[in-house]
Motif scaffolding. Structure first.
Motif, PDB file in Angstrom:
ATOM      1  N   VAL B 210       0.846  -1.198   0.000  1.00  9.84           N
ATOM      2  CA  VAL B 210       0.000   0.000   0.000  1.00  9.84           C
ATOM      3  C   VAL B 210       0.880   1.246   0.000  1.00  9.84           C
ATOM      4  O   VAL B 210       0.738   2.144  -0.821  1.00  9.84           O
ATOM      5  CB  VAL B 210      -0.919   0.010   1.254  1.00  9.84           C
ATOM      6  CG1 VAL B 210      -1.826   1.233   1.241  1.00  9.84           C
ATOM      7  CG2 VAL B 210      -1.692  -1.274   1.336  1.00  9.84           C
ATOM      8  N   SER B 211       1.820   1.252   0.962  1.00  9.32           N
ATOM      9  CA  SER B 211       2.581   2.477   1.191  1.00  9.32           C
ATOM     10  C   SER B 211       3.559   2.769   0.054  1.00  9.32           C
ATOM     11  O   SER B 211       3.697   3.894  -0.373  1.00  9.32           O
ATOM     12  CB  SER B 211       3.333   2.402   2.507  1.00  9.32           C
ATOM     13  OG  SER B 211       4.226   1.310   2.500  1.00  9.32           O
ATOM     14  N   THR B 212       4.277   1.782  -0.416  1.00  9.60           N
ATOM     15  CA  THR B 212       5.310   2.061  -1.409  1.00  9.60           C
ATOM     16  C   THR B 212       4.819   1.850  -2.840  1.00  9.60           C
ATOM     17  O   THR B 212       4.813   2.774  -3.645  1.00  9.60           O
ATOM     18  CB  THR B 212       6.544   1.171  -1.129  1.00  9.60           C
ATOM     19  OG1 THR B 212       6.832   1.261   0.243  1.00  9.60           O
ATOM     20  CG2 THR B 212       7.751   1.624  -1.924  1.00  9.60           C
ATOM     21  N   GLY B 240      -4.360   7.161   4.702  1.00  8.30           N
ATOM     22  CA  GLY B 240      -5.355   6.683   5.675  1.00  8.30           C
ATOM     23  C   GLY B 240      -5.248   5.176   5.887  1.00  8.30           C
ATOM     24  O   GLY B 240      -5.300   4.683   7.031  1.00  8.30           O
ATOM     25  N   THR B 241      -5.078   4.450   4.746  1.00  8.47           N
ATOM     26  CA  THR B 241      -4.956   2.986   4.860  1.00  8.47           C
ATOM     27  C   THR B 241      -3.712   2.624   5.677  1.00  8.47           C
ATOM     28  O   THR B 241      -3.770   1.751   6.554  1.00  8.47           O
ATOM     29  CB  THR B 241      -4.857   2.343   3.456  1.00  8.47           C
ATOM     30  OG1 THR B 241      -5.858   2.916   2.633  1.00  8.47           O
ATOM     31  CG2 THR B 241      -5.004   0.845   3.532  1.00  8.47           C
ATOM     32  N   ILE B 242      -2.591   3.336   5.368  1.00  7.74           N
ATOM     33  CA  ILE B 242      -1.350   3.056   6.105  1.00  7.74           C
ATOM     34  C   ILE B 242      -1.569   3.313   7.609  1.00  7.74           C
ATOM     35  O   ILE B 242      -1.207   2.500   8.449  1.00  7.74           O
ATOM     36  CB  ILE B 242      -0.183   3.932   5.562  1.00  7.74           C
ATOM     37  CG1 ILE B 242       0.154   3.514   4.124  1.00  7.74           C
ATOM     38  CG2 ILE B 242       1.064   3.800   6.447  1.00  7.74           C
ATOM     39  CD1 ILE B 242       1.071   4.494   3.413  1.00  7.74           C
ATOM     40  N   ALA B 243      -2.209   4.487   7.899  1.00  6.70           N
ATOM     41  CA  ALA B 243      -2.440   4.833   9.312  1.00  6.70           C
ATOM     42  C   ALA B 243      -3.344   3.790   9.971  1.00  6.70           C
ATOM     43  O   ALA B 243      -3.095   3.363  11.108  1.00  6.70           O
ATOM     44  CB  ALA B 243      -3.061   6.224   9.415  1.00  6.70           C
ATOM     45  N   GLY B 244      -4.399   3.359   9.222  1.00  5.52           N
ATOM     46  CA  GLY B 244      -5.319   2.334   9.762  1.00  5.52           C
ATOM     47  C   GLY B 244      -4.592   1.035  10.091  1.00  5.52           C
ATOM     48  O   GLY B 244      -4.793   0.451  11.164  1.00  5.52           O
TER      49      GLY B 244
END
Lengths: 164, 767
Positions: B210-212, B240-244
């Motif tokens: 997700v993040s990279t 948001g997904t990364i934070a979740g």
């Protein structure tokens, strides 16, 4: 310290011989002992010094300070007798050591003979006697000696982790 | 002669067969035994047999290495080399060396060494000797022929000749599964922990996707055709997904930590309890053969090593293994070419780990030895502080401790040195793999075979792989330490007590205290007998004194009556029941011992007095103390019965401590009382006081008193004089004095000495 309680034997007056049946006899100051028992006082550190000579009923005749002071023939007889008495089979190679709960099972080579035995309570029965010699007592009461320096690398790797 | 299979049991027919083949005239073989050494004390198979007239010594050449099938591990057939025949033998005997034995035959005129064997066969050859001697004397074999069958030292099952353990036992594994038994009670909690670990690992593996990859390929890609608002929305969704994921990860971590922490105390409690309980079941011999420091190390440090590995190390192994597998799957999905390149370095690392695996185990074992040695030295010196001070040896002892401490620090330094060489290797290896991946991946991006996001993800995964790989290499070291510790812990847990209660123990309604010792043999070490064919009968309610030189076997006899050890041969009966058939609880309750070694446990005086009867009322405690003549001195102490004694407690004199131990035995109310040199270390005044206490204690009980001071045995009904494990004189005081034997001599020496001392005191007073 009072030395009168200990009778040191005059090495020059001692004659050791082996009789026809292989037992050690001694002549000392005109007295003949048909059979004597020789005991080491310090079996590991001084195997040929301060040797206690006993009659067969365990009464002490005296102590020889150094077997080197005996005449050559007597010295050979005494050393042979002691070697027989204090003989410990020497393990020359470890084929395998299996450590199992409570017991170590050892498969070893003694010269050209292979023998396996069990050692219980390893921390008590496998230990260094000096820097390069270890002793192993098996579950039958047999004692074995191991010269760590003489072992091959593989055998040394097997036994070293067990030595206490 | 054709080779023959070595029989496991009953050699007689086998030997008859050999003798027939060799055309030797013989009667039927009536007794035989195996041999395992030749005259040079090399291991050789052989037999000794008796045909009612002659002794045959059959020397084989079977046990040589060239005949031994090393690959099949099969014992060879027996091949007879030489048979020696001995006639006119009047008796046989065994002479023991340090680890070998010689069978000596006596004829009318001489004695001859006829066979040689190791201690492994001592019992079998002893039975052979007994049978032959009995036959020579009586013309028949004993009615009850003893048979000695080899038993496995580990499980106790019968085993074939030539082995001291059974195959099954030697193949039992001590591995991870065994160590896991400590955790088996908490399977459910453990399953939850593993589930949480799985979820956490999966989330960690998912984040770079997700993040990279998503960020670089879908949001920050310069070739993106989406508008600003849509890109901002996609950026917000990604962040948001990364934070979740991070928040979810955090929650899982908290739950995981909480669950693990709640499990920790229970597991450590189980391990320590099991080790301690196993120790308590073991017989006296186990404790006398071990250093206190070594035992304490096993209860504390070794249990901790297992626990920390299982609680911290093992979950780490699972998490990191999942991470590794997860990452491998993801990167292979992204680009199998680059992933293959990345995993090329793995075999090198694995090989390296295997090489250092054994080295680390040896190092940790040595380290443990040094730590144990330090603990034992501290324990020894603290207990012996009085002697150290008396001999002014403080400086030497400090120096000795420093040397030991130095040894330990050197071993620790060496261990750290090896570790510090081993571990950076992994970092360097990973760094090299990283550089290679960047180069190869960069080329693939330039050729258009891979997106920038995929390469960036690969680099992130490479970083992520670093931690599990480092952990896996490092955890091996940890596992080796745990394995080393578990070996010592299992050594205690698996040790079988020498003294076990009968399967159907008998409980008598009432014990009167009659004792009968019948043909008792005992040895602490194989081949070194302490008690030899001892017979003694003690009527209930009477007192028997046992005297003899130090090492004669006096204390051994009472230890055998109390069943602290079991007799090798013969029986001890209490009220006609063999002690081995009596229930432990009844035996221990009815045999009380007051010995020279006084031990008071940590706690109050009252706690110590009521040790054998924890529910005793305080009135009973006072009554026992009064009967032991201890009450008066206890009342002089500021905290009286609440005075703390034992380790770190109030210093009491030897006499005072002994009177507390007598009160403890009075509370036990045993029917058989053993006084093992109870007053040996006391001065005359204290001895008199203790004798008064003992007089109270003896009332209505069978008493066995061991004493060097013969004056303390003046009340004894009978006295037994022990020498070299045998009763040499037995009778009343008057009978023994009349006999003018060993007791008379001892009595005379002590009497003369007392008179001389009395004269000396008079002279001093006269001056």
């Amino acid at each position: 310290m009072d030395n009168e309680l200990t009778c040191y034997l005059d090495a020059e007056k001692i004659i050791f011989r082996t009789n026809e049946n292989g037992f050690c006899m001694m002549e000392y100051a005109d007295e003949i002992y048909k059979r004597v028992n020789l005991l080491k006082t310090c079996p590991q550190i001084s195997p040929h010094k301060f040797i206690c000579v006993q009659k067969m009923d365990s009464t002490e005749i005296g102590i020889i300070k150094d077997l080197n002071e005996l005449d050559e023939e007597s010295k050979i007889v005494a050393i042979n007798e002691l070697e027989k008495k204090y003989f410990l089979p020497e393990i020359t190679k470890f084929v395998s050591i299996k450590i199992k709960p409570g017991t170590a099972f050892m498969d070893c080579i003694f010269g050209n003979v292979r023998k396996s035995f069990a050692v219980r309570d390893v921390s008590h029965n496998v230990f260094y006697v000096d820097n390069h010699t270890a002793r192993i007592n098996d579950s039958d009461g047999n004692r074995y000696i191991v010269n760590i320096n003489k072992l091959n690398k593989k055998s040394r790797k097997m036994i070293e982790p067990l030595l206490y | 002669m054709k080779p023959k299979k070595i029989p496991f049991e009953n050699n007689n027919d086998f030997i008859s067969d050999i003798l027939s083949t060799e055309k030797i005239k013989y009667e039927k073989i009536v007794a035989s035994s195996q041999l395992d050494m030749n005259e040079s004390f090399d291991f050789y198979d052989g037999f000794v047999a008796f045909d009612s007239e002659k002794i045959f010594v059959i020397k084989g050449k079977a046990n040589s290495l060239d005949k031994y099938n090393v690959i099949k591990r099969k014992r060879p057939d027996f091949l007879c080399e030489k048979i020696s025949v001995f006639e006119n033998v009047t008796s046989l005997r065994i002479e023991k060396n340090i680890t070998t034995c010689v069978l000596v035959a006596q004829t009318d005129s001489q004695e001859k060494q006829i066979a040689f064997f190791s201690f492994a066969l001592l019992e079998k050859v002893s039975v052979f000797v007994e049978n032959v001697n009995y036959f020579i004397e009586n013309g028949v074999l004993p009615e009850k022929i003893q048979e000695i069958n080899s038993k496995c030292v580990s499980c106790g099952k019968e085993i074939p000749y030539g082995r001291s353990y059974c195959k099954k036992c030697s193949e039992k594994k001590l591995g991870f599964k065994r160590i896991f038994t400590f955790f088996s009670k908490h399977k459910f909690v453990f399953a939850i922990i593993i589930l949480l670990m799985l979820v956490e690992a999966a989330l960690v593996v998912f984040v770079p996707q997700v993040s990279t990859k998503n960020l670089y390929d879908n949001v920050l890609n310069p070739g993106n055709t989406l508008g600003y608002d849509q890109l901002m929305k996609a950026l917000l969704v990604t962040v948001g997904t990364i934070a979740g994921i991070k928040v979810l990860n955090l929650v899982i971590k908290i739950v995981y930590q909480f669950t693990t922490e709640s499990l920790l105390p229970k597991i450590i409690y189980n391990i320590k309890n099991e080790v301690f309980a196993s120790m308590q079941k073991l017989s006296l011999g186990f404790f006398t053969s071990k250093q206190t420091g070594s035992l304490m190390e096993r209860v504390t440090r070794d249990s901790n090593n297992i626990y920390f590995f299982m609680v911290d190390g093992m979950p780490g192994v699972i998490t990191n293994a999942i991470k590794l597998v997860g990452i491998a799957i993801v990167i292979f999905t992204m680009s199998w070419k680059l992933a293959s390149m990345m995993l090329l370095g793995t075999p090198i690392i694995v090989l390296f780990v295997m090489l250092f695996n054994k080295k680390l185990r040896t190092i940790h074992h040595r380290l443990w030895l040094k730590q144990t040695s330090i603990s034992s030295v501290v324990n020894d010196k603290i207990n012996g502080h009085r002697i150290i001070k008396t001999f002014a040896k403080e400086d030497e002892e400090t120096k000795d401790f420093k040397n030991k401490s130095n040894d330990l620090s050197e071993a620790q330094f060496y261990s750290k040195k090896v570790e510090s060489i081993v571990f950076p290797f992994y970092s360097v290896a990973l760094f090299l793999v990283g550089g290679f991946i960047l180069f190869a991946g960069g080329m693939m991006v330039l050729r258009g075979e891979m997106s920038v996001g995929t390469l960036m993800s690969f680099i992130v995964y490479l970083e992520m792989i670093k931690e599990p790989v480092e952990f896996m290499t490092w955890v091996l070291n940890w596992w080796e330490r745990c394995f080393d510790s578990s070996q010592r812990v299992f050594e205690i847990i698996d040790s079988k007590p020498d003294i076990v209660e009968s399967e159907n123990p008998q409980t008598l309604e009432k014990i009167n205290g009659g004792i009968k010792i019948q043909n008792l043999d005992f040895e602490y070490e194989i081949g070194r007998p302490i008690i030899k064919n001892l017979n003694l009968e003690i009527e209930a309610g009477t007192m028997v004194g046992i005297v003899g030189k130090t090492g004669a076997g006096k204390s051994t006899i009472v230890n055998l009556i109390a069943r602290l050890y079991d007799a090798k041969r013969g029986n001890i009966f209490i009220d006609g029941i063999d002690v081995r058939d009596l229930s432990f609880s009844q035996l221990r309750k009815n045999v009380g011992m007051v010995s020279q070694d006084i031990f008071l446990f940590m706690g109050t005086i009252a706690d110590n007095i009521r040790y054998s009867k924890p529910d005793a009322t305080f009135e009973e405690v006072i009554a026992a103390a009064k009967a032991a003549h201890a009450h008066d001195f206890i009342m002089r102490l500021p905290d009286a019965y609440e005075t703390r004694v034992g380790s770190g407690g109030q210093g009491l004199s030897g006499g005072e401590r002994q009177r507390i131990s007598i009160a403890r035995t009075i509370m036990q109310n045993p029917k058989i009382l053993i006084l093992d040199e109870a007053t040996a270390a006391m001065d005359t005044n204290t001895e008199r006081k203790i004798q008064q206490s003992i007089s109270e204690l003896k009332k209505g009980r069978t008493t066995i008193a061991i004493a060097h001071r013969l004056s303390t045995l003046k009340d004894a009904d009978k006295i037994a004089v022990i020498s070299n494990g045998e009763i040499v004189e037995y009778g009343t005081f008057e009978e023994l004095i009349k006999l003018k034997g060993e007791y008379y001599n001892l009595y005379k020496i002590q009497n003369d000495l007392r008179k001389q001392m009395a004269l000396g005191t008079e002279d001093e007073n006269g001056q």
